[in-house]
Design a protein around this motif. Structure first.
Motif, PDB file in Angstrom:
ATOM      1  N   UNK A   1       4.560   2.712  -3.881  1.00 58.35           N
ATOM      2  CA  UNK A   1       3.545   1.508  -4.153  1.00 58.35           C
ATOM      3  C   UNK A   1       2.551   2.079  -5.482  1.00 58.35           C
ATOM      4  N   UNK A   2       2.107   3.288  -5.256  1.00 58.39           N
ATOM      5  CA  UNK A   2       1.276   3.893  -6.287  1.00 58.39           C
ATOM      6  C   UNK A   2       1.435   3.673  -7.535  1.00 58.39           C
ATOM      7  N   UNK A   3       3.295   3.415  -8.138  1.00 55.78           N
ATOM      8  CA  UNK A   3       4.176   3.821  -8.846  1.00 55.78           C
ATOM      9  C   UNK A   3       4.043   2.196  -9.727  1.00 55.78           C
ATOM     10  N   UNK A   4       4.665   0.966  -8.102  1.00 52.51           N
ATOM     11  CA  UNK A   4       4.843  -0.329  -8.797  1.00 52.51           C
ATOM     12  C   UNK A   4       3.042  -0.734  -8.987  1.00 52.51           C
TER      13      UNK A   4
ATOM     14  N   UNK B   1       2.935  -3.380 -12.159  1.00 52.22           N
ATOM     15  CA  UNK B   1       2.448  -4.450 -11.719  1.00 52.22           C
ATOM     16  C   UNK B   1       1.427  -4.338 -13.213  1.00 52.22           C
ATOM     17  N   UNK B   2       0.229  -3.513 -12.904  1.00 49.17           N
ATOM     18  CA  UNK B   2      -1.244  -4.002 -14.111  1.00 49.17           C
ATOM     19  C   UNK B   2      -0.346  -3.755 -15.102  1.00 49.17           C
TER      20      UNK B   2
ATOM     21  N   UNK C   1      -5.012  -8.877  -9.856  1.00 44.92           N
ATOM     22  CA  UNK C   1      -5.668  -8.009  -8.794  1.00 44.92           C
ATOM     23  C   UNK C   1      -5.047  -8.483  -7.355  1.00 44.92           C
ATOM     24  N   UNK C   2      -4.447 -10.214  -7.247  1.00 43.83           N
ATOM     25  CA  UNK C   2      -4.652  -9.987  -6.321  1.00 43.83           C
ATOM     26  C   UNK C   2      -2.730 -10.003  -6.013  1.00 43.83           C
ATOM     27  N   UNK C   3      -2.041 -10.264  -7.206  1.00 42.63           N
ATOM     28  CA  UNK C   3      -0.316 -10.088  -7.301  1.00 42.63           C
ATOM     29  C   UNK C   3      -0.837  -8.624  -7.107  1.00 42.63           C
ATOM     30  N   UNK C   4      -1.023  -7.298  -7.409  1.00 42.46           N
ATOM     31  CA  UNK C   4      -1.420  -6.364  -7.109  1.00 42.46           C
ATOM     32  C   UNK C   4      -1.497  -6.004  -6.008  1.00 42.46           C
ATOM     33  N   UNK C   5      -2.430  -6.197  -5.135  1.00 40.84           N
ATOM     34  CA  UNK C   5      -2.984  -6.095  -4.648  1.00 40.84           C
ATOM     35  C   UNK C   5      -1.735  -6.384  -2.851  1.00 40.84           C
ATOM     36  N   UNK C   6      -0.366  -8.042  -3.214  1.00 38.98           N
ATOM     37  CA  UNK C   6       0.275  -7.562  -2.414  1.00 38.98           C
ATOM     38  C   UNK C   6       0.790  -7.015  -2.184  1.00 38.98           C
ATOM     39  N   UNK C   7       1.352  -5.829  -3.219  1.00 36.82           N
ATOM     40  CA  UNK C   7       2.796  -4.852  -3.306  1.00 36.82           C
ATOM     41  C   UNK C   7       1.936  -3.703  -2.166  1.00 36.82           C
ATOM     42  N   UNK C   8       2.585  -3.815  -1.122  1.00 32.22           N
ATOM     43  CA  UNK C   8       2.507  -2.861   0.371  1.00 32.22           C
ATOM     44  C   UNK C   8       3.059  -2.209   0.737  1.00 32.22           C
ATOM     45  N   UNK C   9       4.154  -1.345  -0.124  1.00 27.78           N
ATOM     46  CA  UNK C   9       5.942  -1.436   0.730  1.00 27.78           C
ATOM     47  C   UNK C   9       6.236  -0.826  -0.730  1.00 27.78           C
TER      48      UNK C   9
END
Length: 164
Positions: A126-129, A133-134, A140-148
């Motif tokens: 998740x951290x790498x993804x 993405x950044x 920020x909203x799209x990045x927050x959707x990355x959860x797994x």
């Protein structure tokens, strides 16, 4: 008359085969491409469809050395340190560059490219993804959707040709 027709058909088949062979044998012209990383001899280039089939045969830990050609879907907008290349359908290959030894232009999106290197299947954290993405300019909203974590078709390129 039948002999003339048979001869004409045979002649047309020979000419057609020669034309097809000439089209397939179209050689790579390095003047049409900008080179990044190591230069390599272009041979046996997989299409995006063939490359996806190759990826689907790999298990985590497997690697294959290949060349494939496709369009660049996205490039790291900070320094050009990675790119995503289209595969068949909605799939993509995440391409990094060997030892961060070279970068590609930030505006290379939608360009045709040929990559040479090692293809493998990986699991991105998740951290790498979120980091990628950044770097790719996501909100920020799209990045927050990355959860797994995500299984990715990865590629470590030692050389890239991008069509000018």
């Amino acid at each position: 008359m039948k002999k003339v027709n048979v001869i004409l058909i045979m002649l047309l088949l020979c000419v057609g085969t020669a034309v097809m062979a000439q089209k397939k044998a179209k050689s790579f012209d390095d003047k049409e491409y900008a080179s990044f990383g190591d230069k390599f001899k272009v041979s046996k280039i997989y299409t995006k469809e063939q490359m996806l089939k190759k990826y689907k045969t790999l298990k985590k830990g497997d690697t294959i050395t290949v060349q494939f050609q496709s369009n660049i879907k996205a490039v790291c907008k900070k320094k050009g340190c990675w790119m995503k290349m289209n595969l068949a359908g909605d799939d993509e290959s995440f391409v990094k560059f060997k030892d961060y030894g070279f970068f590609v232009p930030l505006n290379a999106d939608n360009s045709e490219a040929i990559v040479h290197g090692k293809a493998f299947v990986d699991v991105e954290s998740v951290e790498s993804l979120r980091h990628y993405a950044k770097d790719g300019g996501k909100s920020a909203a799209e990045i927050a959707k990355i959860t797994k974590p995500e299984v990715t078709y990865s590629f470590l390129a030692d050389g890239v040709y991008i069509k000018k």
